[in-house]
Motif scaffolding. Structure first.
Motif, PDB file in Angstrom:
ATOM      1  N   ARG A 115       0.539  -1.440   0.153  1.00 54.97           N
ATOM      2  CA  ARG A 115      -0.591  -0.264   0.272  1.00 54.97           C
ATOM      3  C   ARG A 115       0.944   1.287   0.061  1.00 54.97           C
ATOM      4  NH1 ARG A 115      -3.700  -2.579   4.632  1.00 54.97           N
ATOM      5  NH2 ARG A 115      -4.731  -4.272   3.841  1.00 54.97           N
ATOM      6  N   ASN A 116       1.916   1.293   0.782  1.00 53.48           N
ATOM      7  CA  ASN A 116       3.219   1.974   0.521  1.00 53.48           C
ATOM      8  C   ASN A 116       3.554   2.581  -1.219  1.00 53.48           C
ATOM      9  OD1 ASN A 116       5.798   3.393   0.669  1.00 53.48           O
ATOM     10  ND2 ASN A 116       5.396   3.516   2.944  1.00 53.48           N
ATOM     11  N   TYR A 117       3.722   3.477  -1.319  1.00 57.24           N
ATOM     12  CA  TYR A 117       3.797   4.293  -2.947  1.00 57.24           C
ATOM     13  C   TYR A 117       5.756   3.623  -2.351  1.00 57.24           C
ATOM     14  CZ  TYR A 117       4.632   7.051  -6.906  1.00 57.24           C
ATOM     15  OH  TYR A 117       5.066   6.909  -8.285  1.00 57.24           O
ATOM     16  N   GLN A 118       5.842   3.988  -1.531  1.00 55.65           N
ATOM     17  CA  GLN A 118       7.975   4.164  -1.457  1.00 55.65           C
ATOM     18  C   GLN A 118       8.401   2.944  -2.229  1.00 55.65           C
ATOM     19  OE1 GLN A 118      10.082   6.653  -1.934  1.00 55.65           O
ATOM     20  NE2 GLN A 118       8.067   8.028  -2.650  1.00 55.65           N
ATOM     21  N   VAL A 119       6.828   1.373  -1.741  1.00 59.75           N
ATOM     22  CA  VAL A 119       7.771   0.605  -1.258  1.00 59.75           C
ATOM     23  C   VAL A 119       8.174   0.186  -3.403  1.00 59.75           C
ATOM     24  CG1 VAL A 119       6.924  -2.044  -0.687  1.00 59.75           C
ATOM     25  CG2 VAL A 119       7.537  -0.268   0.903  1.00 59.75           C
ATOM     26  N   ARG A 120       6.186   0.741  -3.771  1.00 56.04           N
ATOM     27  CA  ARG A 120       5.848   0.037  -4.418  1.00 56.04           C
ATOM     28  C   ARG A 120       7.131   0.699  -5.851  1.00 56.04           C
ATOM     29  NH1 ARG A 120       0.828   1.912  -3.636  1.00 56.04           N
ATOM     30  NH2 ARG A 120       0.895   3.841  -4.672  1.00 56.04           N
ATOM     31  N   LEU A 121       7.605   1.872  -5.448  1.00 56.19           N
ATOM     32  CA  LEU A 121       8.544   2.421  -5.809  1.00 56.19           C
ATOM     33  C   LEU A 121      10.308   2.021  -6.168  1.00 56.19           C
ATOM     34  CD1 LEU A 121       9.052   4.809  -7.975  1.00 56.19           C
ATOM     35  CD2 LEU A 121       9.503   6.509  -6.075  1.00 56.19           C
ATOM     36  N   GLN A 137       4.473  -3.131 -10.772  1.00 53.15           N
ATOM     37  CA  GLN A 137       4.798  -1.965 -10.006  1.00 53.15           C
ATOM     38  C   GLN A 137       4.526  -0.600 -10.823  1.00 53.15           C
ATOM     39  OE1 GLN A 137       4.011  -3.020  -7.218  1.00 53.15           O
ATOM     40  NE2 GLN A 137       4.021  -4.962  -6.974  1.00 53.15           N
ATOM     41  N   VAL A 138       5.041  -1.354 -11.416  1.00 52.02           N
ATOM     42  CA  VAL A 138       5.319  -0.079 -12.894  1.00 52.02           C
ATOM     43  C   VAL A 138       3.757   0.526 -13.449  1.00 52.02           C
ATOM     44  CG1 VAL A 138       5.788   0.531 -14.982  1.00 52.02           C
ATOM     45  CG2 VAL A 138       6.956  -0.208 -14.073  1.00 52.02           C
ATOM     46  N   GLY A 139       2.828  -0.295 -12.854  1.00 51.24           N
ATOM     47  CA  GLY A 139       1.308   0.600 -13.053  1.00 51.24           C
ATOM     48  C   GLY A 139       0.778   1.583 -12.608  1.00 51.24           C
ATOM     49  N   THR A 140       1.525   1.025 -11.136  1.00 52.66           N
ATOM     50  CA  THR A 140       0.769   1.571 -10.053  1.00 52.66           C
ATOM     51  C   THR A 140       1.829   3.583 -10.220  1.00 52.66           C
ATOM     52  OG1 THR A 140       2.212   0.873  -8.808  1.00 52.66           O
ATOM     53  CG2 THR A 140       0.222  -0.328  -9.131  1.00 52.66           C
ATOM     54  N   LEU A 146       6.934   7.651 -13.561  1.00 52.13           N
ATOM     55  CA  LEU A 146       7.490   6.690 -14.581  1.00 52.13           C
ATOM     56  C   LEU A 146       8.390   7.561 -15.810  1.00 52.13           C
ATOM     57  CD1 LEU A 146       4.134   6.138 -14.839  1.00 52.13           C
ATOM     58  CD2 LEU A 146       5.570   4.603 -15.176  1.00 52.13           C
ATOM     59  N   ARG A 147       8.698   8.946 -16.358  1.00 50.92           N
ATOM     60  CA  ARG A 147       9.482  10.021 -16.811  1.00 50.92           C
ATOM     61  C   ARG A 147      10.716   9.254 -16.660  1.00 50.92           C
ATOM     62  NH1 ARG A 147       6.417  13.166 -20.068  1.00 50.92           N
ATOM     63  NH2 ARG A 147       4.920  13.940 -18.597  1.00 50.92           N
ATOM     64  N   ILE A 148      10.849   9.517 -14.915  1.00 53.49           N
ATOM     65  CA  ILE A 148      11.979   8.982 -15.010  1.00 53.49           C
ATOM     66  C   ILE A 148      12.757   7.796 -14.922  1.00 53.49           C
ATOM     67  CG2 ILE A 148      14.220   8.531 -12.916  1.00 53.49           C
ATOM     68  CD1 ILE A 148      11.736  11.320 -11.110  1.00 53.49           C
ATOM     69  N   ALA A 161      10.990   0.055 -21.191  1.00 56.18           N
ATOM     70  CA  ALA A 161      10.484  -0.134 -22.185  1.00 56.18           C
ATOM     71  C   ALA A 161       8.552  -0.274 -21.959  1.00 56.18           C
ATOM     72  CB  ALA A 161      10.148  -1.249 -22.861  1.00 56.18           C
ATOM     73  N   GLN A 162       8.369  -0.815 -20.567  1.00 58.09           N
ATOM     74  CA  GLN A 162       6.928  -0.505 -20.440  1.00 58.09           C
ATOM     75  C   GLN A 162       6.656   0.766 -19.839  1.00 58.09           C
ATOM     76  OE1 GLN A 162       4.471  -2.291 -20.179  1.00 58.09           O
ATOM     77  NE2 GLN A 162       2.951  -1.651 -18.960  1.00 58.09           N
ATOM     78  N   ALA A 163       7.344   1.431 -18.796  1.00 64.17           N
ATOM     79  CA  ALA A 163       7.175   2.673 -18.556  1.00 64.17           C
ATOM     80  C   ALA A 163       7.195   4.042 -19.354  1.00 64.17           C
ATOM     81  CB  ALA A 163       8.305   3.210 -17.308  1.00 64.17           C
ATOM     82  N   ARG A 164       7.468   4.019 -20.096  1.00 59.61           N
ATOM     83  CA  ARG A 164       7.785   4.621 -22.028  1.00 59.61           C
ATOM     84  C   ARG A 164       6.034   4.588 -22.801  1.00 59.61           C
ATOM     85  NH1 ARG A 164      13.226   3.539 -22.809  1.00 59.61           N
ATOM     86  NH2 ARG A 164      12.398   1.385 -23.711  1.00 59.61           N
ATOM     87  N   ARG A 165       5.395   2.652 -22.078  1.00 57.69           N
ATOM     88  CA  ARG A 165       4.624   2.451 -23.073  1.00 57.69           C
ATOM     89  C   ARG A 165       3.343   2.983 -22.520  1.00 57.69           C
ATOM     90  NH1 ARG A 165       5.014  -3.179 -22.741  1.00 57.69           N
ATOM     91  NH2 ARG A 165       6.408  -2.795 -23.647  1.00 57.69           N
ATOM     92  N   LEU A 166       3.394   3.440 -20.615  1.00 54.89           N
ATOM     93  CA  LEU A 166       2.458   3.848 -20.409  1.00 54.89           C
ATOM     94  C   LEU A 166       2.169   5.340 -20.611  1.00 54.89           C
ATOM     95  CD1 LEU A 166       2.635   1.536 -16.690  1.00 54.89           C
ATOM     96  CD2 LEU A 166       0.819   1.826 -18.331  1.00 54.89           C
TER      97      LEU A 166
END
Length: 174
Positions: A115-121, A137-140, A146-148, A161-166
């Motif tokens: 649930r913690n954003y920093q853990v997912r990041l 995790q990238v989708g959340t 995502l840019r970084i 690549a997934q981050a670019r796609r999103l």
């Protein structure tokens, strides 16, 4: 020089952990390493493996910080099972580029930590995280992260690549 202690099998260590949790172990560890101290202390280097496992399961923050860096995978796993481990410690593990994939998988399986954003990041950007875990995790993540990630060379190519796609799908006119 202290003599080497025999390694415990995973089954023996798991049984020992069960006895420790039930209070049936009879293993003595220094009380100052179990209670949260005012000042920092390190566990004695000559501690037995059973003592280290008990410390991993019951120890204070300082003991956990030392044991999570131990070379023994079993000890690191038991540190994550400590009920007093905090989200800040879990975030530090996910950001640690040398954390093994089993620790990262264990973190990903705990709903309250996810649930913690920093853990997912941290899981998405850790190169040691298994690809399915990182991609999930990238989708959340938020657009700025995502840019970084999309430009980063420190993450697996599939993750960037997934981050670019999103980013492309969120920018597309509707």
């Amino acid at each position: 020089m202290p003599e080497e202690e025999p390694e415990l099998s995973e089954a023996e260590a798991t049984e020992l952990a069960r006895r420790i949790e039930a209070g049936e172990d009879g293993i003595a560890v220094p009380a100052e390493l179990v209670e949260e101290p005012e000042e920092r202390k390190a566990p004695p280097p000559q501690m037995t493996m059973a003592g280290k496992i008990k410390l991993a399961l019951r120890g204070n923050r300082d003991a956990r910080l030392i044991l999570i860096r131990n070379t023994n995978k079993l000890l690191r796993r038991f540190v994550l099972l400590n009920p007093r481990i905090g989200e800040d410690e879990v975030i530090a593990v996910t950001r640690n580029k040398s954390a093994d994939d089993e620790l990262l998988r264990m973190i990903a399986e705990r709903r309250e930590w996810m649930r913690n954003y920093q853990v997912r990041l941290g899981l998405a950007t850790n190169p040691k995280a298994r690809l399915p875990v990182a991609l999930r995790q990238v989708g959340t993540l938020e657009e700025r992260d995502l840019r970084i990630i999309a430009k980063s060379k420190n993450v697996p190519a599939a993750v960037s690549a997934q981050a670019r796609r999103l980013l492309m799908t969120t920018k597309a006119p509707k």
